[in-house]
Design a protein around this motif. Structure first.
Motif, PDB file in Angstrom:
ATOM      1  N   TYR A   1       0.809  -1.211   0.000  1.00 28.66           N
ATOM      2  CA  TYR A   1       0.000   0.000   0.000  1.00 28.66           C
ATOM      3  C   TYR A   1       0.847   1.268   0.000  1.00 28.66           C
ATOM      4  O   TYR A   1       0.322   2.364   0.005  1.00 28.66           O
ATOM      5  CB  TYR A   1      -0.977  -0.004   1.173  1.00 28.66           C
ATOM      6  CG  TYR A   1      -2.100  -0.978   0.946  1.00 28.66           C
ATOM      7  CD1 TYR A   1      -2.914  -0.887  -0.180  1.00 28.66           C
ATOM      8  CD2 TYR A   1      -2.328  -2.015   1.836  1.00 28.66           C
ATOM      9  CE1 TYR A   1      -3.930  -1.796  -0.402  1.00 28.66           C
ATOM     10  CE2 TYR A   1      -3.347  -2.924   1.608  1.00 28.66           C
ATOM     11  CZ  TYR A   1      -4.147  -2.806   0.504  1.00 28.66           C
ATOM     12  OH  TYR A   1      -5.146  -3.716   0.280  1.00 28.66           O
ATOM     13  N   SER A   2       2.190   1.145  -0.055  1.00 29.49           N
ATOM     14  CA  SER A   2       3.040   2.309  -0.252  1.00 29.49           C
ATOM     15  C   SER A   2       3.193   2.600  -1.745  1.00 29.49           C
ATOM     16  O   SER A   2       3.909   3.496  -2.134  1.00 29.49           O
ATOM     17  CB  SER A   2       4.421   2.082   0.369  1.00 29.49           C
ATOM     18  OG  SER A   2       5.137   1.095  -0.340  1.00 29.49           O
ATOM     19  N   CYS A   3       2.488   1.830  -2.584  1.00 24.94           N
ATOM     20  CA  CYS A   3       2.510   2.085  -4.019  1.00 24.94           C
ATOM     21  C   CYS A   3       1.650   3.309  -4.346  1.00 24.94           C
ATOM     22  O   CYS A   3       0.788   3.717  -3.574  1.00 24.94           O
ATOM     23  CB  CYS A   3       1.978   0.877  -4.788  1.00 24.94           C
ATOM     24  SG  CYS A   3       3.074  -0.556  -4.737  1.00 24.94           S
ATOM     25  N   LYS A   4       1.903   3.881  -5.495  1.00 22.32           N
ATOM     26  CA  LYS A   4       1.126   5.021  -5.977  1.00 22.32           C
ATOM     27  C   LYS A   4       0.510   4.676  -7.325  1.00 22.32           C
ATOM     28  O   LYS A   4       0.948   3.740  -8.001  1.00 22.32           O
ATOM     29  CB  LYS A   4       2.032   6.250  -6.118  1.00 22.32           C
ATOM     30  CG  LYS A   4       3.185   6.052  -7.084  1.00 22.32           C
ATOM     31  CD  LYS A   4       4.148   7.230  -7.047  1.00 22.32           C
ATOM     32  CE  LYS A   4       5.363   6.968  -7.952  1.00 22.32           C
ATOM     33  NZ  LYS A   4       6.358   8.032  -7.865  1.00 22.32           N
ATOM     34  N   GLN A   5      -0.515   5.415  -7.697  1.00 22.99           N
ATOM     35  CA  GLN A   5      -1.159   5.225  -8.986  1.00 22.99           C
ATOM     36  C   GLN A   5      -0.536   6.159 -10.016  1.00 22.99           C
ATOM     37  O   GLN A   5      -0.400   7.363  -9.773  1.00 22.99           O
ATOM     38  CB  GLN A   5      -2.653   5.496  -8.885  1.00 22.99           C
ATOM     39  CG  GLN A   5      -3.425   4.402  -8.155  1.00 22.99           C
ATOM     40  CD  GLN A   5      -4.915   4.662  -8.199  1.00 22.99           C
ATOM     41  OE1 GLN A   5      -5.378   5.759  -7.965  1.00 22.99           O
ATOM     42  NE2 GLN A   5      -5.675   3.629  -8.510  1.00 22.99           N
ATOM     43  N   VAL A   6      -0.168   5.600 -11.156  1.00 27.11           N
ATOM     44  CA  VAL A   6       0.440   6.374 -12.236  1.00 27.11           C
ATOM     45  C   VAL A   6      -0.421   6.194 -13.481  1.00 27.11           C
ATOM     46  O   VAL A   6      -0.816   5.067 -13.800  1.00 27.11           O
ATOM     47  CB  VAL A   6       1.888   5.905 -12.513  1.00 27.11           C
ATOM     48  CG1 VAL A   6       2.503   6.697 -13.659  1.00 27.11           C
ATOM     49  CG2 VAL A   6       2.738   6.052 -11.257  1.00 27.11           C
TER      50      VAL A   6
ATOM     51  N   TYR B   1      -5.075   3.524 -14.635  1.00 23.12           N
ATOM     52  CA  TYR B   1      -3.943   3.766 -13.741  1.00 23.12           C
ATOM     53  C   TYR B   1      -3.264   2.441 -13.402  1.00 23.12           C
ATOM     54  O   TYR B   1      -3.894   1.397 -13.344  1.00 23.12           O
ATOM     55  CB  TYR B   1      -4.405   4.469 -12.463  1.00 23.12           C
ATOM     56  CG  TYR B   1      -4.805   5.910 -12.686  1.00 23.12           C
ATOM     57  CD1 TYR B   1      -3.898   6.944 -12.502  1.00 23.12           C
ATOM     58  CD2 TYR B   1      -6.088   6.233 -13.109  1.00 23.12           C
ATOM     59  CE1 TYR B   1      -4.252   8.264 -12.725  1.00 23.12           C
ATOM     60  CE2 TYR B   1      -6.466   7.546 -13.335  1.00 23.12           C
ATOM     61  CZ  TYR B   1      -5.539   8.561 -13.136  1.00 23.12           C
ATOM     62  OH  TYR B   1      -5.890   9.860 -13.370  1.00 23.12           O
TER      63      TYR B   1
ATOM     64  N   TYR C   1      -0.462   0.564 -10.609  1.00 24.94           N
ATOM     65  CA  TYR C   1       0.215   0.702  -9.322  1.00 24.94           C
ATOM     66  C   TYR C   1       1.720   0.535  -9.508  1.00 24.94           C
ATOM     67  O   TYR C   1       2.182  -0.432 -10.111  1.00 24.94           O
ATOM     68  CB  TYR C   1      -0.309  -0.333  -8.320  1.00 24.94           C
ATOM     69  CG  TYR C   1      -1.641   0.044  -7.731  1.00 24.94           C
ATOM     70  CD1 TYR C   1      -1.717   0.937  -6.668  1.00 24.94           C
ATOM     71  CD2 TYR C   1      -2.824  -0.481  -8.248  1.00 24.94           C
ATOM     72  CE1 TYR C   1      -2.937   1.297  -6.129  1.00 24.94           C
ATOM     73  CE2 TYR C   1      -4.052  -0.135  -7.713  1.00 24.94           C
ATOM     74  CZ  TYR C   1      -4.107   0.759  -6.652  1.00 24.94           C
ATOM     75  OH  TYR C   1      -5.315   1.121  -6.127  1.00 24.94           O
TER      76      TYR C   1
ATOM     77  N   GLU D   1       6.123   3.397  -4.538  1.00 26.67           N
ATOM     78  CA  GLU D   1       6.224   4.811  -4.223  1.00 26.67           C
ATOM     79  C   GLU D   1       7.600   5.393  -4.534  1.00 26.67           C
ATOM     80  O   GLU D   1       7.730   6.548  -4.971  1.00 26.67           O
ATOM     81  CB  GLU D   1       5.892   5.039  -2.737  1.00 26.67           C
ATOM     82  CG  GLU D   1       5.779   6.491  -2.315  1.00 26.67           C
ATOM     83  CD  GLU D   1       4.547   7.169  -2.904  1.00 26.67           C
ATOM     84  OE1 GLU D   1       4.691   8.325  -3.354  1.00 26.67           O
ATOM     85  OE2 GLU D   1       3.477   6.550  -2.921  1.00 26.67           O
ATOM     86  N   HIS D   2       8.661   4.594  -4.333  1.00 26.26           N
ATOM     87  CA  HIS D   2      10.009   5.132  -4.505  1.00 26.26           C
ATOM     88  C   HIS D   2      10.414   5.286  -5.968  1.00 26.26           C
ATOM     89  O   HIS D   2      11.442   5.907  -6.266  1.00 26.26           O
ATOM     90  CB  HIS D   2      11.028   4.218  -3.808  1.00 26.26           C
ATOM     91  CG  HIS D   2      11.214   2.891  -4.486  1.00 26.26           C
ATOM     92  ND1 HIS D   2      10.414   1.797  -4.204  1.00 26.26           N
ATOM     93  CD2 HIS D   2      12.094   2.478  -5.441  1.00 26.26           C
ATOM     94  CE1 HIS D   2      10.804   0.780  -4.941  1.00 26.26           C
ATOM     95  NE2 HIS D   2      11.813   1.164  -5.710  1.00 26.26           N
TER      96      HIS D   2
ATOM     97  N   ASN E   1      10.458   7.027  -9.278  1.00 21.35           N
ATOM     98  CA  ASN E   1      10.198   8.412  -9.691  1.00 21.35           C
ATOM     99  C   ASN E   1       9.740   8.457 -11.142  1.00 21.35           C
ATOM    100  O   ASN E   1      10.547   8.552 -12.065  1.00 21.35           O
ATOM    101  CB  ASN E   1      11.466   9.253  -9.491  1.00 21.35           C
ATOM    102  CG  ASN E   1      11.256  10.701  -9.894  1.00 21.35           C
ATOM    103  OD1 ASN E   1      10.120  11.171 -10.020  1.00 21.35           O
ATOM    104  ND2 ASN E   1      12.349  11.420 -10.109  1.00 21.35           N
TER     105      ASN E   1
ATOM    106  N   ASP F   1       6.244   9.646 -13.933  1.00 22.60           N
ATOM    107  CA  ASP F   1       5.103  10.542 -14.093  1.00 22.60           C
ATOM    108  C   ASP F   1       3.943   9.929 -14.861  1.00 22.60           C
ATOM    109  O   ASP F   1       2.799  10.297 -14.648  1.00 22.60           O
ATOM    110  CB  ASP F   1       5.554  11.821 -14.809  1.00 22.60           C
ATOM    111  CG  ASP F   1       6.619  12.567 -14.029  1.00 22.60           C
ATOM    112  OD1 ASP F   1       6.314  13.026 -12.920  1.00 22.60           O
ATOM    113  OD2 ASP F   1       7.768  12.674 -14.516  1.00 22.60           O
TER     114      ASP F   1
END
Length: 205
Positions: free
Chosen positions: A77-82, A103, A105, A108-109, A111, A113
């Motif tokens: 859950y430290s993932c982000k949606q891109v 989107y 997943y 998070e680390h 980088n 866009d």
């Protein structure tokens, strides 16, 4: 049952050897072996996600089926949606809502866009295959040898390895069946760099 045991059992039931499965999901066989012997909790979350996706298994489900103290769900859950882009514009509105298909997943680390989907086999030498999702960090230039997303002559975005030599730009595929694109100083305006490929998500085939 430990997570590594669950993964080992599912790989066998799917009819793969460990080496073949590792190749399918795009990680080195030694990395998979290390994950299964040292413990899933000590493995890179990037690789855990690839293995789980390859088995059609979410990390939540793996967590539920395992009987271990260490939780992978917190890492997941430290993932982000891109955003994954479809047909994209050349201008500044590249991340406008109308270009976003869905989107993905991403840890998070990492980088990045935006993401693009690979079409065709021009990058197979870099282990990036048709249908894979490549995550891009926006930037206007690339170093020699880096893989980037570029638009050539205003057409659809493509992936190529970038070189700038003797006032020329060379865009090279990772497949010997494709010729280089070479642009002289006068023609460089035909090339627009969207960004650098930082991370990719491979489908099981």
């Amino acid at each position: 049952m430990k997570k590594a045991e669950i993964i080992t059992e599912m790989i066998a039931k799917a009819g793969y050897s460990k080496r073949a499965f590792a190749e399918k999901v795009g990680i080195p066989p030694t990395t998979l072996q290390s994950m299964l012997t040292r413990g899933v909790g000590k493995a890179s979350i990037d690789n855990v996600i690839k293995v789980c996706k390859g088995l059609g298994l979410s990390i939540d489900e793996l967590e539920r089926r395992a009987n271990e103290n260490q939780s992978l769900a917190e890492v997941y859950y430290s993932c982000k949606q891109v955003p994954v882009l479809g047909s994209i514009a050349v201008g500044e509105a590249i991340l406008a809502e109308e270009y976003i298909e869905r989107y993905e997943y991403v840890p998070e680390h990492v980088n990045v866009d935006f993401c693009l989907r690979i079409k065709g086999d021009s990058m197979i030498g870099a282990r990036i295959l048709d249908g894979d999702i490549v995550c891009i960090r926006r930037q206007l230039d690339l170093e020699n040898g880096e893989i980037g997303a570029v638009i050539i002559n205003g057409e659809e975005a493509t992936f190529k390895r970038f070189y700038k030599l003797n006032d020329s730009i060379i865009l090279r595929s990772e497949n010997p069946h494709y010729q280089d694109f070479i642009f002289s100083k006068e023609d460089m305006c035909a090339v627009k760099i969207l960004g650098k490929a930082m991370y990719f998500i491979s489908n099981v085939r």
